[in-house]
Motif scaffolding. Structure first.
Motif, PDB file in Angstrom:
ATOM      1  N   UNK A   1       0.836  -1.206   0.000  1.00  0.00           N
ATOM      2  CA  UNK A   1       0.000   0.000   0.000  1.00  0.00           C
ATOM      3  C   UNK A   1       0.871   1.256   0.000  1.00  0.00           C
ATOM      4  N   UNK A   2       1.868   1.300   0.870  1.00  0.00           N
ATOM      5  CA  UNK A   2       2.722   2.487   0.939  1.00  0.00           C
ATOM      6  C   UNK A   2       3.445   2.733  -0.381  1.00  0.00           C
ATOM      7  N   UNK A   3       4.000   1.663  -0.950  1.00  0.00           N
ATOM      8  CA  UNK A   3       4.736   1.799  -2.212  1.00  0.00           C
ATOM      9  C   UNK A   3       3.840   2.316  -3.323  1.00  0.00           C
ATOM     10  N   UNK A   4       2.654   1.739  -3.438  1.00  0.00           N
ATOM     11  CA  UNK A   4       1.794   2.078  -4.569  1.00  0.00           C
ATOM     12  C   UNK A   4       1.061   3.402  -4.369  1.00  0.00           C
ATOM     13  N   UNK A   5       0.721   3.761  -3.151  1.00  0.00           N
ATOM     14  CA  UNK A   5       0.116   5.080  -2.928  1.00  0.00           C
ATOM     15  C   UNK A   5       1.123   6.173  -3.285  1.00  0.00           C
ATOM     16  N   UNK A   6       2.361   5.996  -2.829  1.00  0.00           N
ATOM     17  CA  UNK A   6       3.385   6.984  -3.150  1.00  0.00           C
ATOM     18  C   UNK A   6       3.586   7.085  -4.667  1.00  0.00           C
ATOM     19  N   UNK A   7       3.631   5.927  -5.328  1.00  0.00           N
ATOM     20  CA  UNK A   7       3.793   5.935  -6.780  1.00  0.00           C
ATOM     21  C   UNK A   7       2.618   6.585  -7.485  1.00  0.00           C
ATOM     22  N   UNK A   8       1.402   6.299  -7.008  1.00  0.00           N
ATOM     23  CA  UNK A   8       0.209   6.871  -7.634  1.00  0.00           C
ATOM     24  C   UNK A   8       0.218   8.388  -7.539  1.00  0.00           C
ATOM     25  N   UNK A   9       0.568   8.914  -6.369  1.00  0.00           N
ATOM     26  CA  UNK A   9       0.538  10.366  -6.175  1.00  0.00           C
ATOM     27  C   UNK A   9       1.686  11.060  -6.916  1.00  0.00           C
ATOM     28  N   UNK A  10       2.735  10.311  -7.246  1.00  0.00           N
ATOM     29  CA  UNK A  10       3.819  10.873  -8.046  1.00  0.00           C
ATOM     30  C   UNK A  10       3.476  10.893  -9.530  1.00  0.00           C
ATOM     31  N   UNK A  11       2.648   9.953  -9.968  1.00  0.00           N
ATOM     32  CA  UNK A  11       2.318   9.855 -11.390  1.00  0.00           C
ATOM     33  C   UNK A  11       1.293  10.897 -11.824  1.00  0.00           C
ATOM     34  N   UNK A  12       0.392  11.262 -10.927  1.00  0.00           N
ATOM     35  CA  UNK A  12      -0.594  12.297 -11.230  1.00  0.00           C
ATOM     36  C   UNK A  12      -0.746  13.186 -10.004  1.00  0.00           C
ATOM     37  N   UNK A  13      -0.664  14.482 -10.210  1.00  0.00           N
ATOM     38  CA  UNK A  13      -0.876  15.419  -9.120  1.00  0.00           C
ATOM     39  C   UNK A  13      -2.360  15.810  -9.124  1.00  0.00           C
TER      40      UNK A  13
END
Length: 282
Positions: free
Chosen positions: A238-250
């Motif tokens: 969850x931590x890895x993918x939430x961080x990645x998601x928020x980096x891919x789209x602001x």
């Protein structure tokens, strides 16, 4: 020009951005007990918070019921008309005896609570923009799309909240959905299949309902979990993918669907997350 909706009227400034109504809870002749989904859990959450003296009625934003005009922002007229048939609602809620109830009772005792929760989600979207955050104690009907309900989800409240914001709030043009319910959120995925303004992250048990392969095409970050996934692995993913998601789209708005069915022992989720970790993901 968007229609005038009471869901976007101002709320008292003294209220916290927590949306709820006693009308959320479904109780009628014990029928709600025929499904493992707890249709009175929203009231239990509020009662617990009151007993712990963490919140009072005067601090809660009272949810309003979504009208047909509100619902038509996303839903087809054909779909809303289908809900006038009790057997359709019985199928969506997975409670077969609902089939035998006159539809006026189904509307009042089953669908009105769901429409009120849907209104609450739309209201929470506007409050989140105004206040920086908001919580709807109910809602999260992520199996419902514009023209099809299922899995106890009769109205597409997540899609509605986002489309209301896109249409009515200047500066809101990108949204991220983080769906941590144990089930795949196939409803909003179908609704936003080709909409590049909406980024979807979905973490779910890959082996359970709905297994909607077509809807999975809309997921930008797909986190498919195994039976019995436990705390350490879950938190890391969850931590890895939430961080990645928020980096891919602001995004201008983040919609978080929090499913308590991830907890160990839940009859539907099939995961093994402790209550402590469940709190951390919230």
């Amino acid at each position: 020009m968007p229609h005038r909706s009471e869901l976007y009227e101002d709320v008292p400034s003294g209220c916290w951005p927590i949306v709820y109504s006693p009308d959320y809870n479904i109780t009628f002749m014990g029928l709600e007990k025929l499904h493992p989904f707890d249709a009175g859990k929203w009231g239990k959450v509020i009662n617990f918070l009151k007993e712990e003296k963490l919140i009072g009625d005067d601090l809660i934003v009272q949810a309003r019921e979504a009208t047909d005009e509100d619902l038509l922002v996303v839903h087809t007229r054909r779909y809303l008309n289908k809900l006038k048939w009790s057997f359709v609602v019985a199928t969506i809620t997975e409670i077969p005896p609902v089939l035998f109830l006159p539809n006026f009772l189904v509307q009042r005792k089953v669908l009105k609570p769901l429409r009120t929760q849907t209104g609450g989600t739309i209201m929470a979207g506007k409050l989140a923009v105004d206040r920086g955050w908001a919580i709807n104690v109910g809602g999260g009907f992520h199996h419902c799309s514009s023209d099809k309900g299922g899995g106890f989800c009769a109205y597409a409240d997540i899609t509605l909240a986002i489309k209301f914001l896109f249409e009515r709030v200047p500066g809101v043009s990108k949204a991220t959905i983080i769906d941590l319910d144990a089930h795949q959120g196939n409803g909003h995925e179908r609704d936003f299949m080709d909409d590049q303004r909406v980024y979807i992250m979905d973490a779910y048990n890959r082996y359970i309902y709905p297994g909607d392969g077509f809807a999975k095409r809309a997921i930008k970050r797909k986190v498919e979990l195994e039976w019995g996934t436990e705390d350490t692995e879950y938190l890391q993913k969850v931590h890895t993918h939430v961080e990645g998601a928020l980096n891919e789209l602001k995004p201008d708005i983040i919609v978080y669907n929090a499913g308590t069915d991830i907890l160990d022992g839940d009859p539907l989720g099939g995961l093994a997350i402790s209550p402590q970790i469940g709190e951390d993901t919230a």
